[in-house]
Design a protein around this motif. Structure first.
Motif, short mmCIF file in Angstrom:
data_model
loop_
_atom_site.label_atom_id
_atom_site.label_comp_id
_atom_site.label_asym_id
_atom_site.label_seq_id
_atom_site.Cartn_x
_atom_site.Cartn_y
_atom_site.Cartn_z
N SER A 2 28.30 43.55 43.90
CA SER A 2 29.31 43.14 45.24
C SER A 2 30.52 44.00 45.20
CB SER A 2 29.24 41.62 45.18
OG SER A 2 28.08 41.19 45.46
N ILE A 3 31.10 44.14 43.85
CA ILE A 3 32.44 44.78 43.79
C ILE A 3 32.40 45.98 44.34
CG2 ILE A 3 34.28 45.51 42.32
CD1 ILE A 3 33.59 42.58 40.90
N ILE A 4 31.27 46.75 43.82
CA ILE A 4 30.99 48.12 44.12
C ILE A 4 30.69 48.43 45.39
CG2 ILE A 4 29.08 50.06 43.41
CD1 ILE A 4 29.22 48.82 40.64
N LEU A 5 29.88 47.48 46.06
CA LEU A 5 29.60 47.69 47.42
C LEU A 5 30.85 47.58 48.41
CD1 LEU A 5 27.50 47.69 49.78
CD2 LEU A 5 27.31 45.29 49.72
N ASP A 6 31.72 46.72 47.80
CA ASP A 6 33.11 46.73 48.62
C ASP A 6 34.02 47.84 48.57
OD1 ASP A 6 34.69 45.11 50.43
OD2 ASP A 6 36.12 44.72 48.72
N ILE A 7 33.90 48.37 47.42
CA ILE A 7 34.43 49.68 46.96
C ILE A 7 33.89 50.87 47.84
CG2 ILE A 7 35.07 51.67 45.21
CD1 ILE A 7 36.74 49.14 44.75
N ILE A 8 32.86 50.93 48.06
CA ILE A 8 32.15 51.82 48.79
C ILE A 8 32.31 51.42 50.24
CG2 ILE A 8 29.80 52.63 49.57
CD1 ILE A 8 28.71 51.96 47.00
N ARG A 9 32.48 50.17 50.72
CA ARG A 9 32.83 50.26 52.25
C ARG A 9 34.20 50.48 52.48
NH1 ARG A 9 35.79 45.95 54.48
NH2 ARG A 9 36.14 44.87 52.35
N LYS A 10 35.06 50.31 51.66
CA LYS A 10 36.59 50.49 51.80
C LYS A 10 36.80 52.02 51.58
CE LYS A 10 38.41 46.21 50.53
NZ LYS A 10 39.29 45.46 49.48
N ASN A 11 36.17 52.80 50.78
CA ASN A 11 36.42 54.29 50.19
C ASN A 11 35.33 55.20 50.54
OD1 ASN A 11 39.05 53.51 48.74
ND2 ASN A 11 37.76 52.12 48.11
N LEU A 55 33.22 34.69 56.39
CA LEU A 55 32.60 33.95 55.60
C LEU A 55 31.61 34.35 54.74
CD1 LEU A 55 32.62 30.40 57.38
CD2 LEU A 55 34.65 31.51 56.17
N LEU A 56 30.52 34.85 55.11
CA LEU A 56 29.33 35.48 54.77
C LEU A 56 29.59 36.96 54.04
CD1 LEU A 56 25.82 36.00 56.56
CD2 LEU A 56 26.85 37.60 55.22
N LEU A 57 30.62 37.74 54.77
CA LEU A 57 30.85 39.17 54.41
C LEU A 57 31.67 38.93 53.10
CD1 LEU A 57 31.68 40.74 57.77
CD2 LEU A 57 29.58 41.12 56.20
N HIS A 58 32.54 37.98 52.96
CA HIS A 58 32.95 37.73 51.70
C HIS A 58 32.02 37.67 50.76
CE1 HIS A 58 35.52 35.00 48.69
NE2 HIS A 58 35.93 35.98 48.70
N GLU A 59 31.12 36.67 50.80
CA GLU A 59 30.21 36.62 49.73
C GLU A 59 29.39 37.86 49.59
OE1 GLU A 59 29.35 33.86 48.17
OE2 GLU A 59 31.28 32.79 49.03
N LEU A 60 29.00 38.77 50.37
CA LEU A 60 28.38 39.96 50.14
C LEU A 60 29.07 41.07 49.60
CD1 LEU A 60 25.83 41.60 50.81
CD2 LEU A 60 26.99 42.35 52.96
N PHE A 61 30.35 41.34 50.09
CA PHE A 61 31.21 42.13 49.17
C PHE A 61 32.12 41.68 48.16
CE2 PHE A 61 30.79 43.80 53.94
CZ PHE A 61 29.94 44.87 53.70
N ASP A 102 23.48 34.51 32.72
CA ASP A 102 24.97 35.22 32.60
C ASP A 102 24.95 36.81 32.93
OD1 ASP A 102 25.89 32.66 32.14
OD2 ASP A 102 26.01 33.05 29.91
N LEU A 103 23.86 37.47 32.27
CA LEU A 103 23.93 38.84 32.56
C LEU A 103 23.64 39.18 34.14
CD1 LEU A 103 22.09 39.87 29.42
CD2 LEU A 103 24.41 40.11 29.76
N GLN A 104 22.61 38.49 34.65
CA GLN A 104 22.25 38.68 35.72
C GLN A 104 23.71 38.33 36.90
OE1 GLN A 104 19.70 39.97 37.11
NE2 GLN A 104 20.17 39.90 39.07
N LEU A 105 24.33 37.21 36.52
CA LEU A 105 25.22 37.10 37.22
C LEU A 105 26.42 38.28 37.29
CD1 LEU A 105 27.02 34.93 38.95
CD2 LEU A 105 28.03 34.02 36.89
N ILE A 106 26.71 38.63 36.20
CA ILE A 106 27.78 39.71 36.10
C ILE A 106 27.10 41.07 36.87
CG2 ILE A 106 28.69 41.43 34.36
CD1 ILE A 106 28.70 39.13 32.39
N LYS A 107 25.83 41.29 36.58
CA LYS A 107 25.26 42.50 37.18
C LYS A 107 25.55 42.27 38.94
CE LYS A 107 21.01 44.90 37.89
NZ LYS A 107 19.45 44.91 37.73
#
Length: 401
Positions: A16-25, A390-396, A6-11
């Motif tokens: 992924s969320i942080i990577l998306d924030i970096i991509r957008k901002n 499809l892939l980028l949604h999983e990544l970001f 569970d902890l690994q999944l959260i990490k």
């Protein structure tokens, strides 16, 4: 107590969320990232370190100081790796190499001349194999993303039903992964296009969207409260097979009078040929030097804006029937906006205009306030950007449930 898994999944989710924030901002500081998503600076620092180690993120430049040292900014490294996007429709297969910003670096279009005995899995494997030979380093390939018309079970990687290509329950994902040993993603084409708009397009803030594509076929993808509505068996969005004329011509789905029989390219091309053969004059004859088999959606769009009477008459009818269908979607789903994509909508503002006029005339006023039909954000690359998403949604893990 949380299990290690569970902890690994959260990490991984946080990363992924942080990577998306970096991509957008990006370029952005670690402190700004922590503020934007309300997680601890320690978690952000750890995730960013992992992303830098994987070369997905790079440091560059410094931000404004708030009293101490100037923060080091981070940004996406979009060309560190690539992915392959594949878009399949009834007449062609498009393959493209894209970077992490969904930018098309190279694209090839392969015409499907004979689909009667098509072995799609083997045909596609051969095409991808040839395409890969021009790629610099296959170790940098993140995966293969495939979109196709029809009903797709994305979780099982199965093309459940595609009447045009005569496909039933084709395990396409497993066939491609077995051939290339590369992660493969598959979904319906309009779902991919909707993901592209949410992740990279002009409509990222909308939570209730409908994406309609018109080309060889007609399909829709529906975003309800930021979730794609897939239906019980993944078959939601078969907009082209909604009936608008019970006395209409038979459709290849087995029904009669389907919307697709009135607004798809196949229907339009059939009418063009029929009317020219019946004696109607058209600039299209001159454009193709009499060879009607060479008429394309691009030429059809061109002759509309050249003032061709036949092309404009057909556009009028297409707009009318498409407008009828879109009014029904508006009444059912009450979207914020509708995006129109596909070969017939590309560089066709007159179609967009006429469809909007129909909607404002016939839809409930409560449902059309601030609602409008817009063109796709990606123009002629919309199909493969949709595939790649499809892939980028999983990544970001960009905002979409």
């Amino acid at each position: 107590m949380k299990r290690t898994g569970d902890l690994q999944l959260i990490k991984e989710l946080n990363k992924s969320i942080i990577l998306d924030i970096i991509r957008k901002n990006g370029p952005i500081s670690r402190a700004e990232i922590a503020k934007k998503i309300n997680i601890s600076p320690t978690t952000v620092t750890s995730a960013v370190s992992d992303l830098i180690r994987d070369s997905l993120v790079i440091e560059g430049g410094t931000g404004e100081s708030s009293g101490g040292r100037k923060p080091i900014l981070v940004q996406l490294n979009p060309d560190v790796c690539f992915l392959i996007g594949v878009a399949i429709d009834a007449s062609k297969i498009t393959i493209a190499e894209l970077n992490l910003n969904a930018k098309v670096k190279r694209k090839e279009v392969h015409t499907l001349k004979d689909t009667e005995d098509l072995d799609l899995s083997n045909e596609l494997i051969e095409m991808i194999n040839v395409f890969f030979k021009k790629c610099k380093n296959l170790n940098d390939c993140l995966g293969i993303s495939i979109t196709i018309q029809g009903i797709v079970n994305s979780e099982q990687g199965m093309v459940a039903y595609n009447p045009k290509l005569k496909i039933n329950n084709l395990p396409l994902k497993s066939a491609i992964e077995a051939a290339f040993k590369i992660p493969t993603y598959i979904d319906n084409d309009t779902n991919g296009s909707l993901l592209a708009e949410k992740g990279f397009g002009n409509y990222q803030q909308s939570k209730n969207l409908i994406y309609v594509t018109i080309g060889d076929g007609v399909g829709a993808s529906i975003l309800v409260n930021d979730s794609i509505f897939r239906g019980f068996h993944g078959g939601a969005g078969e907009f082209g097979h909604t009936t608008i004329n019970y006395k209409g011509a038979p459709c290849n789905c087995g029904n009669v009078g389907c919307l697709e029989n009135y607004v798809s390219w196949r229907a339009i091309y059939s009418r063009i040929v029929s009317e020219i053969n019946a004696g109607k004059e058209s600039l299209l004859v001159e454009e193709v030097k009499g060879d009607l088999s060479k008429i394309t959606p691009e030429l059809f769009r061109k002759t509309i804006y050249s003032g061709d009477a036949l092309a404009n008459s057909i556009l009028e009818d297409v707009s009318f029937y498409l407008g009828i269908g879109l009014v029904n979607l508006i009444h059912l789903f009450n979207p914020e906006r509708i995006i129109l994509g596909g070969e017939l909508a590309f560089e066709n503002p007159l179609l967009i205009q006429k469809v909007n006029e129909h909607i404002y005339s016939y839809a409930l006023k409560t449902h059309t306030h601030n609602v409008k039909v817009f063109p796709s954000s990606f123009g002629n690359d919309s199909e493969v950007v949709g595939s790649a998403s499809l892939l980028l949604h999983e990544l970001f893990h960009f905002t979409l449930k």
